[in-house]
Structure formats: structure tokens, C-alpha cells
Design an enzyme around this catalytic site. Structure first.
Site, PDB file in Angstrom:
ATOM      1  N   LEU A 157       0.885   5.868  -0.983  1.00  0.00           N
ATOM      2  CA  LEU A 157       0.329   7.096  -1.549  1.00  0.00           C
ATOM      3  C   LEU A 157       1.449   7.726  -2.368  1.00  0.00           C
ATOM      4  O   LEU A 157       2.557   7.891  -1.857  1.00  0.00           O
ATOM      5  CB  LEU A 157      -0.140   8.036  -0.434  1.00  0.00           C
ATOM      6  CG  LEU A 157      -0.916   9.287  -0.860  1.00  0.00           C
ATOM      7  CD1 LEU A 157      -1.843   9.742   0.271  1.00  0.00           C
ATOM      8  CD2 LEU A 157      -0.018  10.446  -1.261  1.00  0.00           C
ATOM      9  N   ASN A 209     -10.107  -6.339  -5.089  1.00  0.00           N
ATOM     10  CA  ASN A 209     -10.346  -7.594  -4.347  1.00  0.00           C
ATOM     11  C   ASN A 209     -11.803  -7.590  -3.912  1.00  0.00           C
ATOM     12  O   ASN A 209     -12.135  -7.012  -2.871  1.00  0.00           O
ATOM     13  CB  ASN A 209      -9.479  -7.669  -3.071  1.00  0.00           C
ATOM     14  CG  ASN A 209      -8.034  -8.003  -3.331  1.00  0.00           C
ATOM     15  OD1 ASN A 209      -7.659  -8.386  -4.423  1.00  0.00           O
ATOM     16  ND2 ASN A 209      -7.206  -7.864  -2.314  1.00  0.00           N
ATOM     17  N   PRO A 265      -1.404   0.413 -10.975  1.00  0.00           N
ATOM     18  CA  PRO A 265      -0.198   0.985 -10.365  1.00  0.00           C
ATOM     19  C   PRO A 265       1.010   0.090 -10.583  1.00  0.00           C
ATOM     20  O   PRO A 265       0.886  -1.139 -10.611  1.00  0.00           O
ATOM     21  CB  PRO A 265      -0.560   1.053  -8.875  1.00  0.00           C
ATOM     22  CG  PRO A 265      -1.596   0.004  -8.678  1.00  0.00           C
ATOM     23  CD  PRO A 265      -2.314  -0.175  -9.986  1.00  0.00           C
ATOM     24  N   LYS A 316       4.953   5.413   2.303  1.00  0.00           N
ATOM     25  CA  LYS A 316       4.705   3.986   2.558  1.00  0.00           C
ATOM     26  C   LYS A 316       4.680   3.683   4.046  1.00  0.00           C
ATOM     27  O   LYS A 316       5.172   4.449   4.858  1.00  0.00           O
ATOM     28  CB  LYS A 316       5.824   3.140   1.933  1.00  0.00           C
ATOM     29  CG  LYS A 316       5.838   3.142   0.421  1.00  0.00           C
ATOM     30  CD  LYS A 316       6.667   2.010  -0.126  1.00  0.00           C
ATOM     31  CE  LYS A 316       6.056   0.670   0.184  1.00  0.00           C
ATOM     32  NZ  LYS A 316       4.729   0.439  -0.406  1.00  0.00           N
ATOM     33  N   HIS A 325       0.836  -1.199   0.000  1.00  0.00           N
ATOM     34  CA  HIS A 325       0.000   0.000   0.000  1.00  0.00           C
ATOM     35  C   HIS A 325       0.872   1.251   0.000  1.00  0.00           C
ATOM     36  O   HIS A 325       1.951   1.264   0.575  1.00  0.00           O
ATOM     37  CB  HIS A 325      -0.917   0.010   1.228  1.00  0.00           C
ATOM     38  CG  HIS A 325      -1.893  -1.116   1.224  1.00  0.00           C
ATOM     39  ND1 HIS A 325      -2.482  -1.590   2.368  1.00  0.00           N
ATOM     40  CD2 HIS A 325      -2.379  -1.867   0.208  1.00  0.00           C
ATOM     41  CE1 HIS A 325      -3.294  -2.586   2.054  1.00  0.00           C
ATOM     42  NE2 HIS A 325      -3.241  -2.776   0.748  1.00  0.00           N
ATOM     43  N   HIS A 341      -4.341  -5.728 -12.456  1.00  0.00           N
ATOM     44  CA  HIS A 341      -4.451  -4.750 -11.361  1.00  0.00           C
ATOM     45  C   HIS A 341      -3.114  -4.170 -10.924  1.00  0.00           C
ATOM     46  O   HIS A 341      -3.072  -3.277 -10.088  1.00  0.00           O
ATOM     47  CB  HIS A 341      -5.156  -5.383 -10.163  1.00  0.00           C
ATOM     48  CG  HIS A 341      -4.233  -6.069  -9.184  1.00  0.00           C
ATOM     49  ND1 HIS A 341      -3.380  -7.095  -9.540  1.00  0.00           N
ATOM     50  CD2 HIS A 341      -4.034  -5.869  -7.854  1.00  0.00           C
ATOM     51  CE1 HIS A 341      -2.702  -7.494  -8.474  1.00  0.00           C
ATOM     52  NE2 HIS A 341      -3.073  -6.769  -7.444  1.00  0.00           N
ATOM     53  N   GLY A 342      -2.003  -4.661 -11.458  1.00  0.00           N
ATOM     54  CA  GLY A 342      -0.705  -4.142 -11.020  1.00  0.00           C
ATOM     55  C   GLY A 342       0.419  -4.880 -11.719  1.00  0.00           C
ATOM     56  O   GLY A 342       0.201  -5.564 -12.716  1.00  0.00           O
ATOM     57  N   ALA A 343       1.604  -4.758 -11.158  1.00  0.00           N
ATOM     58  CA  ALA A 343       2.761  -5.406 -11.782  1.00  0.00           C
ATOM     59  C   ALA A 343       2.827  -6.889 -11.441  1.00  0.00           C
ATOM     60  O   ALA A 343       3.320  -7.688 -12.225  1.00  0.00           O
ATOM     61  CB  ALA A 343       4.041  -4.704 -11.331  1.00  0.00           C
TER      62      ALA A 343
END
Length: 477
Positions: free
Chosen positions: A204, A326, A374, A476, A202, A400-402
């Protein structure tokens, strides 16, 4: 375990239906990405899900798929509503982990002298880290309202703008939520965590627009120019959602002794009271997550106003979109030429409905649902839009991401904290974290190539690339 895998198109792979499988498994990946999936249990886990009752068409693995709890992360499965299995492991522990993208009227040149101050102010206002509490301490009665009403509670209590709710998937609220289905233990964990980021992957980020691929769509979503400042928020339902998952997994494990290929796929039948209670609790946790991202948005707006000494109207910070990755949703899909109501599980996958879909509105209906993918810390993120092919290939879903490729334990051994910070500084990225571990576990090398994941998604026609962003500051846990 031997997996029979055949390539049926450039980016489409299949594990054919055999033995106890009820449907085939479809994997969307390049040669490079499929090799990564073979290194862990991704394909075995996907095949296990295909053996569950009432699953329809095919079990899907997105390009960022990797091993998870029960089903793989990057997994999408749809089940008929004829008493299907309700599977907490197919939503996962971080219920409605999701992302929210904010756009501003500013360019990086207008804020670069105050970027450090801005990061420090946001860091003060939006706590990050394991178990971290926020500025808001809610009574259980008030928390119940958050669980029942989601983003509506936040906006009605002054933590947002009226138009915010129209820029969120499902308007930031699932109406089948019921706070009574959430345990007191879960509520105690969540009551002071609204407006916080948490730990793990997670974050920002303050970002800038790096590249615009489709000017018309980008403009419709408020993305106008290169070097425009944006903010990306990635978090979920915190300890509350984790406890909801744990509570129901424990209950189902004790009570239901179905023959499943993996105990992590334990389920309750949809028509049972336990399954219905889980779905109500899951929806309540999803509502909490949407309210959480709303509170973070509120504090980000306040931080920008204070540090830049400008009013919010001139700054902007409108929501481009907010989505869950999710979650379980009730949706209509076409199976064998017939429209059917299904329960669709997305675990580490993004809904990607195409233009004209009945569940979209406004500019989203015109251009397609925004898909925000992201990257890992220090790499690019992307904005895409859902395309018609997604309905055919993946139940209207996207990556949804890497996708993680190194365990947290292995990632921590690669570099020292100072090396990571130095590397990121050399890339022009400020990092502020609660712990050193939080940074070391999330190094870019721990993840697959985001550009490859997005390229495959785009070339398959599941989602279309609109814009790319690069980070200038990361907060983070």
C-alpha cells in the site's frame, strides 16, 4: 533450447509458428527488455503456451514479461470457446491480484506533518504479511456471500460508497462465481484475511502526482495537479486464491494426462465438470480479491479521517479505478475479420480496452479503460488509458508492472535492511513493513525499469500515458 526470434518492428518481436506451435508468439519489448527476457525462461514458456489446443491468433508477451509458473508472467492468450483448455497456471496462484488507485483533494503540504502518524494508523488497520489476518472474522456462511457477490457484499454491508462499484473493472463482481466450487481448506485460509495486504510484491503506497501528461483525461479521473496525494493498493485473493489454484492444479494433474510441453500447463477441457468448477472457483476468488481491496479502501478512508481530523468529503479518497491483472475473462474479439467470443487469460497483464468499447461506461467509455502500472518500491507508478491498437496487438491488454529481473534470493543478498531503509529515506520515502525480508526481496534493483516498460507500451499505441506518481510512504508485508 534454441528459440528462433525475429524482429518485425521497433518494439515487436516474433517466434514464428513451427513444429508443434499452433500460433506464433508475439513479444512487445525494446532491445533492452528483450535481452532481459532471454536471461530466463520467458520465451520458452511463451512458446510452450502456443502449442496448446484452440489458441487463436498469437500468444502475447507484454514488455514486463518474465518467467512464471507455466506461462510467463506478462502473458496473454486467447482461446476459442470450442471446448478450449482451462488452465489454472495461466491465471496463476494469486487470482485477481490487482491494483486500486484512490485520489484525494489534498496536496502533500497538507499532510506532510502527519504523514508518519498516517502511515502508523493505516499499518494498524490494514495488516500486511504472510498469513496475516484482518479486523474482520467472517463465518463460512458470510464468506460464501463474499465469494458469490464480491464488492457488492462489501458495499451492502457498509464498507464502501454506492459509486465505488462503478469504478471497478467488471463492477467488482463476476456473476459466474460459485462458492460451492471453493474447498473448505481455501475458505478456512481466507475467512480472516479480508482487508489485508499480504506479502511478496504486495503493498500500500501513499503517493503524490509527479507529472500530468494528458490534462483532460487526468481531470476526468480526478487527477488535477502536481503534488496531489493519491493512494495505491496492490494485493489479491490472499491464501484463499492460492489454495483454489493448488486444489485444481492437483486435481487436474491427477486426472488429465494430456501431452503438454510443460506439466505446469496442465488443463481440463472446458466442457468438463472439473473445468467449469475451476472457473466458478476462480471467479469466487476474484470476487474475494475485489472485496479485499474494498475493505482496505474502507480502512484507509477511516485512517485519513482520524489522523487528519477532517471529514471524508473534504479529503476525497474516491476510487480512480480498480483492475485485475491475474484473471480469465470471456470477451469478444475480432479474429480474421470475424467477431468471436473467446476465453482470454491475462497473467500479469492488465485489460486495456479502448474508448467506445461496449464493456466500458461513463468517462471510461469516453477516454478508455484506466491502466494502472505500479513500479517497484521506491520508483514511479503510472496511470494510462487503453487505446484501439491494444485490440489489434494484444487482445485489449497492457503491461502490469515493472517485471521482476532478480530472484528474491538474489535480491536479499544485495543490501542490508538498514541500507535499503536509508536509501529510501534519502529519496523522501517512509517505509513500514512487517518483516525485514519483505523489504529486501522487493528492492527497486529486483525489477526492470518501469519507465522503459511504460514507454514501450505507450509508443506501441497499446495504452496512452496520462500521469506519473511517486511514492512518499510504503507499507509492506
Amino acid at each position: 533450447m534454441d528459440i528462433k526470434l525475429r524482429k518485425i518492428d521497433k518494439y515487436i518481436w516474433e517466434i514464428p509458428k513451427e513444429g508443434k506451435m499452433n500460433v506464433p508468439v508475439r513479444i512487445y519489448a525494446s532491445d533492452k527488455l528483450i535481452e532481459k527476457m532471454k536471461e530466463d525462461r520467458t520465451l520458452i514458456q511463451a512458446r510452450n503456451v502456443s502449442m496448446l489446443p484452440k489458441i487463436v491468433k498469437h500468444m502475447v508477451v507484454m514488455p514486463d514479461g518474465h518467467e512464471g509458473y507455466g506461462p510467463p508472467i506478462g502473458g496473454v492468450g486467447a482461446f476459442s470457446l470450442d471446448n478450449p483448455p482451462v488452465i489454472p497456471g495461466f491465471v496463476g496462484f494469486d487470482i485477481n491480484c490487482g491494483v486500486r488507485l484512490l485520489r484525494t483533494n489534498l496536496t502533500i503540504d497538507e499532510i506532510k506533518d502527519r504523514l508518519n502518524l498516517l502511515v502508523n494508523e493505516i499499518f494498524r488497520n490494514v495488516p500486511a504479511g504472510v498469513g496475516e489476518g484482518g479486523k474482520l472474522k467472517l463465518s463460512i456462511d458470510e464468506l460464501n456471500k463474499v465469494l458469490d457477490y464480491g464488492v457488492n457484499w462489501a458495499i451492502d454491508n457498509g464498507f464502501g460508497w454506492e459509486e465505488d462499484r462503478n469504478r471497478i473493472e467488471s463492477h467488482g463482481y463476476l456473476d459466474f462465481a460459485d462458492s460451492d466450487a471453493v474447498s473448505n481448506t481455501a475458505k478456512q485460509r481466507g475467512k480472516d484475511q479480508l482487508g489485508t495486504i499480504g506479502s511478496g510484491n504486495h503493498f500500500l503506497e501513499i503517493q503524490v502526482v509527479d507529472q500530468i501528461y494528458d490534462e483532460e483525461i487526468a481531470k476526468a479521473f480526478g487527477i488535477y495537479e502536481k503534488n496531489q496525494v493519491t493512494v495505491l493498493i496492490h494485493t489479491g485473493s490472499r491464501g484463499l486464491g492460492h489454495q483454489v489454484a493448488s486444489d485444481y492444479l492437483r486435481l487436474f494433474e491427477k486426472k488429465y494426462k494430456y501431452d503438454v510441453p510443460d506439466r505446469e500447463l496442465i488443463y481440463a477441457p472446458y466442457d468438463s465438470k472439473d473445468a467449469q468448477n475451476y472457473l466458478k472457483a476462480m471467479a469466487a476468488a476474484a470476487n474475494f480479491a475485489w472485496a479485499n481491496r474494498q475493505l482496505i479502501t474502507y480502512w484507509v478512508r477511516k485512517s485519513f479521517e482520524k489522523v487528519l481530523r477532517k471529514n471524508i468529503e473534504s479529503i476525497g479518497l474516491e476510487i480512480v479505478y480498480d483492475l485485475a491483472h491475474n484473471i480469465a475473462k470471456f470477451e469478444e474479439h475480432t479474429i480474421d475479420g470475424k467477431k468471436q467470443k473467446l476465453i482470454v487469460y491475462r497473467k500479469g497483464a492488465t485489460r486495456a480496452f479502448p474508448p467506445g468499447h461496449k464493456e466500458l461506461w461513463g468517462e471510461y467509455k469516453k477516454y478508455g479503460q484506466p491502466v494502472i502500472i505500479p513500479g517497484s518500491m521506491g520508483t514511479a507508478s503510472y496511470l494510462l488509458v487503453g487505446q484501439p491498437k491494444a485490440m489489434e496487438l494484444s487482445f485489449g491488454s497492457s503491461a502490469h508492472g515493472a517485471g521482476r529481473q532478480l530472484s528474491r534470493v538474489k535480491a536479499k543478498k544485495l543490501y542490508s535492511y538498514s541500507e535499503v531503509i536509508r536509501k529510501l529515506r534519502e529519496m523522501g520515502i517512509i517505509v513500514k513493513s512487517t518483516t525485514k525480508t519483505g523489504v529486501l526481496e522487493e528492492i527497486p534493483e529486483a525489477y526492470k525499469d518501469i519507465d522503459e516498460v511504460v514507454r514501450v507500451t505507450h509508443e506501441l499505441g497499446i495504452s496512452k500515458i496520462v500521469a506519473r506518481f511517486r511514492p512518499v510512504a510504503v507499507i509492506k508485508g
